[in-house]
Design an enzyme around this catalytic site. Structure first.
Site, short mmCIF file in Angstrom:
data_model
loop_
_atom_site.label_atom_id
_atom_site.label_comp_id
_atom_site.label_asym_id
_atom_site.label_seq_id
_atom_site.Cartn_x
_atom_site.Cartn_y
_atom_site.Cartn_z
N ASP A 8 0.66 -1.14 -0.09
CA ASP A 8 0.24 0.20 0.10
C ASP A 8 0.99 1.00 -0.17
OD1 ASP A 8 -2.09 1.79 0.35
OD2 ASP A 8 -1.60 1.50 2.11
N ASP A 10 -0.21 5.45 0.52
CA ASP A 10 -0.49 6.15 2.42
C ASP A 10 -0.40 5.72 3.45
OD1 ASP A 10 -1.00 8.98 0.93
OD2 ASP A 10 -2.13 7.27 -0.75
N ASP A 166 -1.40 -0.73 5.99
CA ASP A 166 -2.28 -0.27 7.42
C ASP A 166 -3.17 0.25 7.89
OD1 ASP A 166 -2.41 3.14 6.60
OD2 ASP A 166 -2.30 1.64 5.19
#
Length: 216
Positions: A8, A10, A166
């Site tokens: 991922d 961000d 996240d």
């Protein structure tokens, strides 16, 4: 056998999630209002779940200059991110993946322009064999499309890849696509329930990639 890793962006490579939330909170504070973290967390890793400025209007019961506030928010986020480095362990994992002969992709609900711009500033763009962004799919996370497109692009099967996430939305997308999923929460996403993930740790610096791969 693990043949690829999919990251991922961000909140995983760059802690932009904290800046995005803090910048929103600043705007809400200026309007004597609050953006609850619990509500904002539901937006992380996906797109169009919540229009924060529509929510602001509902809370203060009057119209705001949404276009102007979006521009102000964007500029404030860029200001906060100026000079930011990759999160701990990120560069080590990318370097280790190359040394181990793994293929490397990125799967993000953000736009290609946003991602490539930051990866270039961080000097990380060259590590990636494939980038899949919101520009490439009809539905972003938690839909599995981004991860399915990423492994397809790399030429590996889903169960031959580890996803690093996240957010809860990202983790659901990775698992729905059939990848292994390792979760590394950040300041904004810690405390979320991530469901049926394969491993969770505080940072990528906690365990070396080769050691982590042995668990799968």
């Amino acid at each position: 056998m693990i043949k690829a890793v999919v990251f991922d962006f961000d909140g995983l490579i760059l802690d932009s999630e904290t800046s995005v939330y803090n910048a929103i909170q600043e705007i809400f504070t200026e309007h004597s209002c609050n953006m609850p973290l619990e509500l904002w967390q539901q937006c992380i890793g996906t797109k169009d779940f919540l229009d924060p400025f529509e929510y602001l209007e509902e809370q203060i019961n009057k119209k705001v200059d949404r276009k102007g506030l979006r521009a102000k928010h964007h500029e404030r986020v860029l200001s906060m991110l100026e000079g930011e480095k990759p999160l701990p362990g990120v560069e080590d994992y990318l370097e280790a993946a190359k040394e181990l002969g793994l293929k490397i992709a990125l799967a993000t609900s953000s736009s290609r322009q946003w991602v490539t711009g930051h990866l270039e500033k961080l000097n990380l763009l060259s590590y990636f064999d494939c980038l899949k962004t919101a520009d490439d799919v009809e539905h972003v996370k938690p839909d599995p499309a981004l991860y399915l497109e990423a492994v397809k692009c790399l030429g590996v099967k889903p169960n031959e890849a580890i996803a690093f996430e996240d957010s809860a939305n990202g983790a659901r997308a990775a698992k729905a696509a059939g990848l292994y999923c390792v979760v590394i929460p950040n300041e904004v996403t810690k405390g979320l329930v991530f469901g049926d993930v394969d491993h969770q740790m505080e940072s990528l610096a906690e365990v070396q990639l080769k050691e982590l791969m042995n668990r799968f």
